[in-house]
Design a protein around this motif. Sequence first.
Motif: not given
Length: 272
Positions: A252-267
Amino acid sequence: MSLLFYAAVGLVAATLGSLVGLGGGVIIVPALVYLGPVFVGAEISVATAVGTSLAVLIFTALSSTMTFVKQGRVDFKSGWLFFITCGPGAMLGSYTTQFVDAASFQLYFGLFMLVMALLLVLRDYIKPLNVQWRVKKQYTDPEGLVHNYGYSFVPALFIGLAVGFISGLFGVGGGSLFVPAMVLLFRYPPHIATATSMFVIFLASIMGTITHLSLGEVDLWMVICLAPSALLGGWLGAKIASALSTKKLMWVLRITFLLVAAKMIWEGIRAA
């Protein structure tokens, strides 16, 4: 609404962070930056989110450390060694935050979370290095299994400096780097690595927070609102860590981190 928001963020971040030795800042910072305007009704600057997160981390790490100490899992001798460079590193990272603009911070933080997600995946597949370190230690777990681990001073001090700098810069505990390094490089038993990491995070968070306070980057009202649930979450995570397998939670943490990472990199890229 804002009080409930802070309480929920503090509890979730501290529980998950304490459970796997992360500290919780990787959840608090994005939550304050992205969800703050929705639930609080005002923009929260990156610098304030980082400084406030690091201040809350003091309470999370203290609560976790006290629980781990009662369980006899904190290696104080090596913890103090890591802190020799981790403390100054946290102050240097905290001071550097003021020179990083919001767009760049989101990009760097996103890349950092991406690295953390990869480390959380690899930690299950990479075997500890078979190196004979200068200092040799031994730990017997509750099941009677004997674990041999050790370290050398220079590598330990270097890791402490790197983790401390990242901790102060991003407002995170640094356990996501500490724990894999301790387990894979020095062969620490996972429970000892997590507990000792939280002890070092507690000390380094104090140093980093002092720097952020001097720069006016800590919102004391948010700290007051986040701290009580963070204390509860730190205790709860440490309790769960001693009685529960964390494999499902790790995914769950891995998937959460990947999603947040994608969001912050995109922003970060979009705002650049």
